[in-house]
Design a protein around this motif. Structure first.
Motif, PDB file in Angstrom:
ATOM      1  N   LEU A  78     -38.745  20.603 -65.476  1.00  0.00           N
ATOM      2  CA  LEU A  78     -39.079  19.428 -64.803  1.00  0.00           C
ATOM      3  C   LEU A  78     -38.466  18.414 -65.125  1.00  0.00           C
ATOM      4  O   LEU A  78     -38.624  17.840 -66.435  1.00  0.00           O
ATOM      5  CB  LEU A  78     -40.694  19.558 -64.944  1.00  0.00           C
ATOM      6  N   HIS A  79     -37.307  17.955 -64.398  1.00  0.00           N
ATOM      7  CA  HIS A  79     -36.575  16.746 -64.846  1.00  0.00           C
ATOM      8  C   HIS A  79     -36.924  15.352 -64.110  1.00  0.00           C
ATOM      9  O   HIS A  79     -37.188  15.541 -62.634  1.00  0.00           O
ATOM     10  CB  HIS A  79     -35.043  17.121 -64.350  1.00  0.00           C
ATOM     11  N   THR A  80     -36.740  14.325 -64.798  1.00  0.00           N
ATOM     12  CA  THR A  80     -37.143  13.037 -64.366  1.00  0.00           C
ATOM     13  C   THR A  80     -35.829  12.132 -64.143  1.00  0.00           C
ATOM     14  O   THR A  80     -34.836  12.452 -65.166  1.00  0.00           O
ATOM     15  CB  THR A  80     -37.998  12.268 -65.031  1.00  0.00           C
ATOM     16  N   TYR A  81     -35.394  11.707 -63.159  1.00  0.00           N
ATOM     17  CA  TYR A  81     -34.398  10.840 -62.891  1.00  0.00           C
ATOM     18  C   TYR A  81     -34.424   9.708 -62.148  1.00  0.00           C
ATOM     19  O   TYR A  81     -35.189   9.661 -61.152  1.00  0.00           O
ATOM     20  CB  TYR A  81     -33.219  12.079 -62.329  1.00  0.00           C
ATOM     21  N   LYS A  82     -33.595   8.620 -62.448  1.00  0.00           N
ATOM     22  CA  LYS A  82     -33.882   7.456 -61.987  1.00  0.00           C
ATOM     23  C   LYS A  82     -33.106   7.001 -60.451  1.00  0.00           C
ATOM     24  O   LYS A  82     -32.041   7.773 -60.166  1.00  0.00           O
ATOM     25  CB  LYS A  82     -33.465   6.126 -62.961  1.00  0.00           C
ATOM     26  N   ALA A  83     -33.965   6.312 -59.774  1.00  0.00           N
ATOM     27  CA  ALA A  83     -33.412   6.205 -58.569  1.00  0.00           C
ATOM     28  C   ALA A  83     -32.122   5.068 -58.529  1.00  0.00           C
ATOM     29  O   ALA A  83     -32.081   4.369 -59.519  1.00  0.00           O
ATOM     30  CB  ALA A  83     -34.173   5.406 -57.351  1.00  0.00           C
ATOM     31  N   LYS A  84     -30.940   5.075 -57.869  1.00  0.00           N
ATOM     32  CA  LYS A  84     -29.954   4.374 -58.183  1.00  0.00           C
ATOM     33  C   LYS A  84     -29.542   3.735 -56.749  1.00  0.00           C
ATOM     34  O   LYS A  84     -29.793   4.136 -55.541  1.00  0.00           O
ATOM     35  CB  LYS A  84     -28.687   5.021 -58.485  1.00  0.00           C
ATOM     36  N   GLY A  85     -29.277   2.544 -56.938  1.00  0.00           N
ATOM     37  CA  GLY A  85     -28.524   1.507 -55.908  1.00  0.00           C
ATOM     38  C   GLY A  85     -29.405   1.354 -54.626  1.00  0.00           C
ATOM     39  O   GLY A  85     -30.739   1.157 -54.561  1.00  0.00           O
ATOM     40  N   GLU A  86     -29.073   1.138 -53.727  1.00  0.00           N
ATOM     41  CA  GLU A  86     -29.461   0.947 -52.211  1.00  0.00           C
ATOM     42  C   GLU A  86     -28.710   1.730 -51.200  1.00  0.00           C
ATOM     43  O   GLU A  86     -27.473   1.438 -51.064  1.00  0.00           O
ATOM     44  CB  GLU A  86     -29.810  -0.575 -51.972  1.00  0.00           C
ATOM     45  N   SER A  87     -29.412   2.476 -50.268  1.00  0.00           N
ATOM     46  CA  SER A  87     -28.859   2.867 -49.325  1.00  0.00           C
ATOM     47  C   SER A  87     -29.621   2.788 -47.917  1.00  0.00           C
ATOM     48  O   SER A  87     -30.837   2.740 -48.074  1.00  0.00           O
ATOM     49  CB  SER A  87     -28.773   4.557 -49.505  1.00  0.00           C
ATOM     50  N   GLU A  88     -29.092   2.228 -46.923  1.00  0.00           N
ATOM     51  CA  GLU A  88     -29.772   2.224 -45.571  1.00  0.00           C
ATOM     52  C   GLU A  88     -30.035   3.274 -44.985  1.00  0.00           C
ATOM     53  O   GLU A  88     -30.430   3.362 -43.621  1.00  0.00           O
ATOM     54  CB  GLU A  88     -28.855   1.091 -44.639  1.00  0.00           C
ATOM     55  N   LYS A  89     -29.289   4.392 -45.486  1.00  0.00           N
ATOM     56  CA  LYS A  89     -29.307   5.618 -44.469  1.00  0.00           C
ATOM     57  C   LYS A  89     -30.141   6.667 -44.837  1.00  0.00           C
ATOM     58  O   LYS A  89     -30.745   7.421 -44.159  1.00  0.00           O
ATOM     59  CB  LYS A  89     -27.950   6.322 -44.789  1.00  0.00           C
ATOM     60  N   SER A  90     -30.871   6.611 -46.085  1.00  0.00           N
ATOM     61  CA  SER A  90     -31.905   7.486 -46.577  1.00  0.00           C
ATOM     62  C   SER A  90     -33.241   7.761 -46.005  1.00  0.00           C
ATOM     63  O   SER A  90     -33.788   6.365 -46.373  1.00  0.00           O
ATOM     64  CB  SER A  90     -31.796   7.638 -48.092  1.00  0.00           C
ATOM     65  N   ILE A  91     -33.760   8.479 -45.794  1.00  0.00           N
ATOM     66  CA  ILE A  91     -35.076   8.584 -45.379  1.00  0.00           C
ATOM     67  C   ILE A  91     -35.893   8.867 -46.761  1.00  0.00           C
ATOM     68  O   ILE A  91     -35.685   9.990 -47.204  1.00  0.00           O
ATOM     69  CB  ILE A  91     -35.464   9.619 -44.134  1.00  0.00           C
ATOM     70  N   LEU A  92     -36.827   8.384 -47.168  1.00  0.00           N
ATOM     71  CA  LEU A  92     -37.791   8.605 -48.290  1.00  0.00           C
ATOM     72  C   LEU A  92     -38.755   9.359 -47.929  1.00  0.00           C
ATOM     73  O   LEU A  92     -39.692   9.119 -47.166  1.00  0.00           O
ATOM     74  CB  LEU A  92     -38.049   7.377 -48.980  1.00  0.00           C
ATOM     75  N   LEU A  93     -39.082  10.601 -48.626  1.00  0.00           N
ATOM     76  CA  LEU A  93     -40.136  11.316 -48.406  1.00  0.00           C
ATOM     77  C   LEU A  93     -41.099  11.578 -49.645  1.00  0.00           C
ATOM     78  O   LEU A  93     -40.368  11.733 -50.737  1.00  0.00           O
ATOM     79  CB  LEU A  93     -39.527  12.923 -47.755  1.00  0.00           C
ATOM     80  N   MET A 130     -24.235  17.596 -59.555  1.00  0.00           N
ATOM     81  CA  MET A 130     -24.611  16.618 -60.599  1.00  0.00           C
ATOM     82  C   MET A 130     -25.364  15.644 -60.239  1.00  0.00           C
ATOM     83  O   MET A 130     -25.194  14.456 -60.769  1.00  0.00           O
ATOM     84  CB  MET A 130     -23.122  16.424 -61.269  1.00  0.00           C
ATOM     85  N   ASP A 131     -25.914  15.687 -59.143  1.00  0.00           N
ATOM     86  CA  ASP A 131     -26.511  14.385 -58.541  1.00  0.00           C
ATOM     87  C   ASP A 131     -27.940  14.007 -59.164  1.00  0.00           C
ATOM     88  O   ASP A 131     -28.706  12.985 -58.970  1.00  0.00           O
ATOM     89  CB  ASP A 131     -26.977  14.825 -57.118  1.00  0.00           C
ATOM     90  N   TYR A 132     -28.356  14.626 -60.116  1.00  0.00           N
ATOM     91  CA  TYR A 132     -29.624  14.337 -60.916  1.00  0.00           C
ATOM     92  C   TYR A 132     -29.612  14.107 -62.180  1.00  0.00           C
ATOM     93  O   TYR A 132     -30.616  13.983 -63.022  1.00  0.00           O
ATOM     94  CB  TYR A 132     -30.662  15.805 -60.868  1.00  0.00           C
ATOM     95  N   GLY A 133     -28.425  13.979 -62.670  1.00  0.00           N
ATOM     96  CA  GLY A 133     -28.186  13.229 -64.188  1.00  0.00           C
ATOM     97  C   GLY A 133     -28.623  14.446 -64.891  1.00  0.00           C
ATOM     98  O   GLY A 133     -28.855  14.158 -66.428  1.00  0.00           O
ATOM     99  N   THR A 134     -28.126  15.712 -64.871  1.00  0.00           N
ATOM    100  CA  THR A 134     -28.543  16.870 -65.505  1.00  0.00           C
ATOM    101  C   THR A 134     -27.013  17.326 -66.247  1.00  0.00           C
ATOM    102  O   THR A 134     -26.116  16.721 -65.958  1.00  0.00           O
ATOM    103  CB  THR A 134     -29.103  17.990 -64.867  1.00  0.00           C
ATOM    104  N   GLU A 135     -27.182  17.787 -67.341  1.00  0.00           N
ATOM    105  CA  GLU A 135     -25.902  17.997 -68.383  1.00  0.00           C
ATOM    106  C   GLU A 135     -25.153  18.969 -67.234  1.00  0.00           C
ATOM    107  O   GLU A 135     -23.811  18.976 -67.702  1.00  0.00           O
ATOM    108  CB  GLU A 135     -26.420  18.825 -69.342  1.00  0.00           C
ATOM    109  N   LYS A 136     -25.707  20.101 -66.728  1.00  0.00           N
ATOM    110  CA  LYS A 136     -24.925  21.011 -65.698  1.00  0.00           C
ATOM    111  C   LYS A 136     -25.151  20.864 -64.410  1.00  0.00           C
ATOM    112  O   LYS A 136     -26.320  20.278 -64.136  1.00  0.00           O
ATOM    113  CB  LYS A 136     -25.349  22.401 -66.386  1.00  0.00           C
ATOM    114  N   PRO A 137     -24.571  21.219 -63.659  1.00  0.00           N
ATOM    115  CA  PRO A 137     -24.780  21.250 -62.224  1.00  0.00           C
ATOM    116  C   PRO A 137     -26.036  22.203 -61.793  1.00  0.00           C
ATOM    117  O   PRO A 137     -26.187  23.121 -62.387  1.00  0.00           O
ATOM    118  CB  PRO A 137     -23.569  22.106 -61.552  1.00  0.00           C
ATOM    119  N   SER A 138     -26.970  21.565 -61.056  1.00  0.00           N
ATOM    120  CA  SER A 138     -28.282  22.038 -60.796  1.00  0.00           C
ATOM    121  C   SER A 138     -28.584  22.065 -59.749  1.00  0.00           C
ATOM    122  O   SER A 138     -28.024  21.046 -58.642  1.00  0.00           O
ATOM    123  CB  SER A 138     -29.385  21.197 -61.894  1.00  0.00           C
TER     124      SER A 138
END
Length: 377
Positions: A38-53, A80-88
């Motif tokens: 179970l991995h916790t990762y921070k939201a980053k930046g700001e995007s006008e395109k993303s639908i948050l669910l 590598m989008d989740y801040g994990t050590e390996k691609p996940s």
């Protein structure tokens, strides 16, 4: 092309600053629970395109487990989008979400809508998710939470099995036969067929409470007739009893096989000339072996069925299927699967990471009813 944003790239009015997701970077065919974290990762930046669910519920399906084991043909890309050590990748193919925030540029969706992913490999075992492509979401309404969480696989599989391969005569004595009659898909097939006026012959395994189970399938779900595997494999039954069950001018046009082995050959033998058998599972882990005579003299057509590939090949058909199945549920022509599942509650406010991980592992290893994780907000 699918474009799934794995990390929330904005804070917006929801103030969501981090996500918790069940992720994996490797596979283990012996014990797939070992690869999950179970991995916790921070939201980053700001995007006008993303639908948050916000995730409401997700089932733990055999295909999800097979992906973790590394034996399923369809797998999500590891990134590598989740801040994990390996691609996940985030685990889970199916689930239902609530729209928390939606860009002004997106039409057809608004806050509070209940949506499900159109395609597999979305990554549903998470508390939040984002999606940059609204065409990859389907809005559902008029159905309960458990139905919505499980409709994309079992519901759509059953609907397409019944409707996509055979030209049914509404005024004729048309039948379909299926093994594993107590499975989730078979139960929905029974109800979809009944709604279309198609008669069903369901085969279930021999058991002490056979009469009780058969009565439930016939009286509550609308199976025309339920028989045992012993009956299915009995040549004398097929010769003397089956014709009385089917009635005059019967046409057994479709066989649905999710067992394989001897059971699949036995249901194929009951098909009429020029009929079709669809194989969509193999519970016995035995091969499908058919008598040569059925292929030559009955001209049977034997095909495979995989809802994942059907959806990739024809996304519009998958969307239409979801809409049609939702309508059948809303009209009461298919009963909710809520009583046939085991609910596991993920308390998003109180549960520790270890408790959540243990909950998911329990759902993977527990046998019996389908496990559905419901998130308590």
């Amino acid at each position: 092309m699918q474009r799934f944003s794995s990390v929330s790239r904005r804070f917006m009015s929801s103030k969501v600053s981090s996500f918790k997701s069940l992720v994996y970077s490797s596979h283990d065919a012996q014990d797939c629970t070992k690869v999950l974290t179970l991995h916790t990762y921070k939201a980053k930046g700001e995007s006008e395109k993303s639908i948050l669910l916000r995730t409401l519920a997700f089932p733990i399906n055999p295909s999800d487990i097979n992906q973790l084991e590394g034996v399923y043909p369809s797998k999500p890309e590891k990134v590598m989008d989740y801040g994990t050590e390996k691609p996940s990748a985030i685990a889970g193919n199916e689930g239902v979400f609530e729209v928390v925030d939606v860009p002004d540029s997106v039409d057809g969706l608004q806050k509070g809508d209940m949506v499900i992913p159109l395609q597999a490999n979305f990554g549903t075992w998470t508390n939040y998710r984002t999606c940059e492509d609204p065409s990859q979401l389907v809005k559902v309404q008029g159905i309960d939470l458990i139905t919505a969480a499980t409709i994309a696989v079992n519901g759509c599989t059953a609907y397409q099995l019944v409707n996509n391969y055979v030209d049914w005569d509404q005024n004729g004595n048309d039948w379909l036969i299926q093994n594993a009659g107590t499975s989730s898909v078979s139960k929905i097939v029974t109800q979809v067929a009944k709604a279309r006026g198609i008669k069903t012959l369901s085969v279930i395994r021999d058991r002490e409470n056979f009469d009780e189970v058969a009565s439930q399938l016939e009286n509550e779900l609308g199976a025309t007739k339920v028989i045992s595997e012993s009956n299915n494999n009995d040549k004398l039954f097929a010769k003397e009893v089956l014709p009385k069950i089917l009635g005059p001018d019967a046409r057994v046009k479709l066989a649905l096989n999710s067992v394989g082995g001897k059971s699949s050959a036995s249901i194929a033998r009951k098909l009429s000339p020029d009929a079709t058998m669809l194989t969509y599972g193999g519970m016995s882990k035995m091969p499908v072996t058919l008598p040569t005579s059925l292929l030559i003299f009955k001209n049977l057509k034997c095909l495979g069925f995989w809802i994942t590939q059907n959806s990739v090949r024809d996304p519009a058909s998958k969307r239409k299927t979801i809409e049609e199945v939702s309508k059948l549920y809303a009209e009461g022509k298919i009963v909710s699967p809520a009583n046939d599942v085991r609910i596991l509650e993920w308390d998003t406010n109180k549960a520790s990471d270890d408790e959540v991980l243990s909950l998911i592992k329990e759902g993977i290893t527990h046998k019996g009813k389908k496990n559905v994780v419901v998130l308590k907000w």
